[in-house]
Design a protein around this motif. Structure first.
Motif, PDB file in Angstrom:
ATOM      1  N   PRO A  20       0.818  -1.221   0.000  1.00  0.00           N
ATOM      2  CA  PRO A  20       0.000   0.000   0.000  1.00  0.00           C
ATOM      3  C   PRO A  20       0.850   1.269   0.000  1.00  0.00           C
ATOM      4  N   SER A  21       1.976   1.255   0.717  1.00  0.00           N
ATOM      5  CA  SER A  21       2.824   2.452   0.766  1.00  0.00           C
ATOM      6  C   SER A  21       3.459   2.742  -0.587  1.00  0.00           C
ATOM      7  N   ILE A  22       3.850   1.695  -1.302  1.00  0.00           N
ATOM      8  CA  ILE A  22       4.433   1.880  -2.641  1.00  0.00           C
ATOM      9  C   ILE A  22       3.382   2.414  -3.609  1.00  0.00           C
ATOM     10  N   LEU A  23       2.158   1.889  -3.518  1.00  0.00           N
ATOM     11  CA  LEU A  23       1.068   2.375  -4.372  1.00  0.00           C
ATOM     12  C   LEU A  23       0.785   3.852  -4.096  1.00  0.00           C
ATOM     13  N   SER A  24       0.783   4.234  -2.823  1.00  0.00           N
ATOM     14  CA  SER A  24       0.560   5.632  -2.452  1.00  0.00           C
ATOM     15  C   SER A  24       1.670   6.524  -2.990  1.00  0.00           C
ATOM     16  N   ILE A  54      11.782   3.985  -2.699  1.00  0.00           N
ATOM     17  CA  ILE A  54      11.339   2.589  -2.711  1.00  0.00           C
ATOM     18  C   ILE A  54      12.374   1.692  -2.028  1.00  0.00           C
ATOM     19  N   LEU A  55      13.664   1.923  -2.334  1.00  0.00           N
ATOM     20  CA  LEU A  55      14.738   1.167  -1.679  1.00  0.00           C
ATOM     21  C   LEU A  55      14.734   1.411  -0.175  1.00  0.00           C
ATOM     22  N   TRP A  56      14.481   2.652   0.211  1.00  0.00           N
ATOM     23  CA  TRP A  56      14.445   3.025   1.625  1.00  0.00           C
ATOM     24  C   TRP A  56      13.263   2.342   2.320  1.00  0.00           C
ATOM     25  N   GLN A  57      12.121   2.275   1.648  1.00  0.00           N
ATOM     26  CA  GLN A  57      10.953   1.594   2.206  1.00  0.00           C
ATOM     27  C   GLN A  57      11.250   0.106   2.420  1.00  0.00           C
ATOM     28  N   ILE A  58      11.899  -0.516   1.441  1.00  0.00           N
ATOM     29  CA  ILE A  58      12.244  -1.936   1.556  1.00  0.00           C
ATOM     30  C   ILE A  58      13.167  -2.151   2.757  1.00  0.00           C
ATOM     31  N   ALA A  59      14.172  -1.261   2.897  1.00  0.00           N
ATOM     32  CA  ALA A  59      15.154  -1.408   3.972  1.00  0.00           C
ATOM     33  C   ALA A  59      14.522  -1.283   5.351  1.00  0.00           C
TER      34      ALA A  59
END
Length: 406
Positions: free
Chosen positions: A41-45, A234-239
């Motif tokens: 959901p965060s990536i979609l936002s 996106i990389l930061w969200q994954i980390a």
């Protein structure tokens, strides 16, 4: 810079300017503000907000190219929307910069306090932790923009190095089950913070001059320059979301309630000894680079708006107006970092960088009939949709703040 500089070099420079302007303290808040919704959901936002603000950036480009004098956003609003549009832009611009400075002061105070606590062994009062930052910036202002530029280049190098190191250390600790969490009901509440992380629009008028009004080069610069931060986010969200759990003492949920940043979480939860220091260094570099840019902009904006000369006595007045209001709010509210970014997004970024650009294009194109070498796709429907989305985000944030929507 030489007027004969190769086109590619100018395009590369424009891309870096957009990316550098975009990446700010919002990166620290993103994992916590969006994490309650979960990774997908965060990536979609984020993708939605990126497309939304990139479209509004092209609106600003169209208006700027249609005017004889490629002025800033305030002058563009004045020429297309009149005195009321100028007044709204002035208020939104000032509100945005004050909100951002409040966020930067709040989070930098927490960082200095944490570092000093580890050094001296006890907690130091907030007010003493912010004094070094204000003193350093005061000295930079005294030395002039040349010194500010030199210091900022060093800080940008530190930002890139610490970010790469932090990702390298974090990725081996990622747990895939953490990335499978999804709660779509939290998506709306995170939009105001996300849009703050994609704001670069104030630099577009300068880039029009820098790239000699080349539509082809400007379009490439906007797409690539805004795409780089998206990839970094996106990389930061994954980390962060891959390492930090949703619940517990050091979790996304607890961090949101207490106003902790993404680097606070990764520093506490990582099993590697060097991660805390690298995380704090990255946070400090992000804050200082953003703080310098916003503070210089606010300082110059107040000097022009209040007609205060940048001499000895005038500089101290401007220093007071630049830092005292955000300093008060940063020290008065425990969650000042997230609150400031939320307010900056909904009422600053959305109003100044999306709603007003849509209104400017509509009036310039269909009322004033100004000619521009570039036209945003979508026609009236696209502009009306941009206005509708902007108003929806603002209304949702108001409803959240007054408690109508949880």
């Amino acid at each position: 810079m030489s007027e004969h500089k190769p086109v590619f070099n100018r395009l590369f420079g424009a891309i870096l300017l957009i990316s550098g302007t975009t990446i700010g303290a919002g990166v620290l808040a993103l994992p916590v503000a969006t994490g309650r919704a979960g990774f997908v959901p965060s990536i979609l936002s984020m993708l939605f907000c990126w497309l939304y603000l990139t479209y509004s950036a092209f609106c600003i480009l169209e208006v700027n190219l249609s005017l004889k004098t490629h002025g800033n956003l305030i002058s563009m609003a004045s020429q297309t929307l009149g005195k009321y549009g100028k007044a709204l832009s002035w208020v939104a611009y000032l509100f945005l910069l004050y909100s951002l400075n409040t966020a930067y002061i709040a989070v930098s105070t927490a960082i200095f306090q944490n570092v000093l606590e580890k050094i001296v062994g006890y907690q130091v009062a907030h007010i003493f932790c912010i004094l070094p930052l204000l003193l350093a910036f005061g000295l930079l202002l005294r030395q002039g923009m040349k010194m500010v530029d030199e210091i900022n280049r060093f800080l940008m190098l530190g930002l890139v190095v610490s970010f790469v190191l932090l990702l390298t250390l974090s990725f081996p600790e990622i747990r895939l089950e953490n990335l499978k969490t999804a709660n779509y009901s939290f998506m709306i509440s995170s939009l105001s913070t996300i849009v703050t992380a994609f704001g670069f629009h104030i630099i577009i008028p300068s880039l029009v001059t820098y790239l000699h009004g080349s539509v082809k080069q400007l379009r490439k610069a906007i797409w690539v320059g805004s795409g780089i931060p998206l990839a970094a986010y996106i990389l930061w969200q994954i980390a962060i979301l891959g390492v930090v759990p949703q619940s517990g003492p050091f979790s996304i949920e607890n961090a949101y309630l207490k106003g902790w940043s993404g680097t606070d979480l990764i520093a506490e939860i990582s099993s590697l000894p060097h991660t805390p220091w690298i995380a704090q260094s990255f946070a400090l570099f992000v804050i200082l680079t953003s703080f310098i840019g916003v503070s210089v902009s606010l300082f110059d904006f107040l000097a022009d708006g209040l007609k205060i000369e940048k001499r000895a006595s005038g500089k101290w007045k401007l220093f007071f107006f630049t830092f005292v209001p955000p300093l008060y709010f940063a020290l008065s509210y425990p969650r000042a970092f997230f609150l400031a970014l939320e307010y900056a997004g909904a009422f600053g970024v959305v109003t100044l960088l999306a709603l007003i650009p849509a209104l400017m294009v509509y009036r310039a194109r269909y009322v004033l009939h100004l000619q521009s070498p570039y036209h945003v796709r979508g026609g009236k429907l696209g502009l009306l949709l941009l206005m509708a989305v902007s108003l929806t985000i603002i209304v949702c944030e108001v409803l959240l703040k007054i408690g109508v929507v949880q």
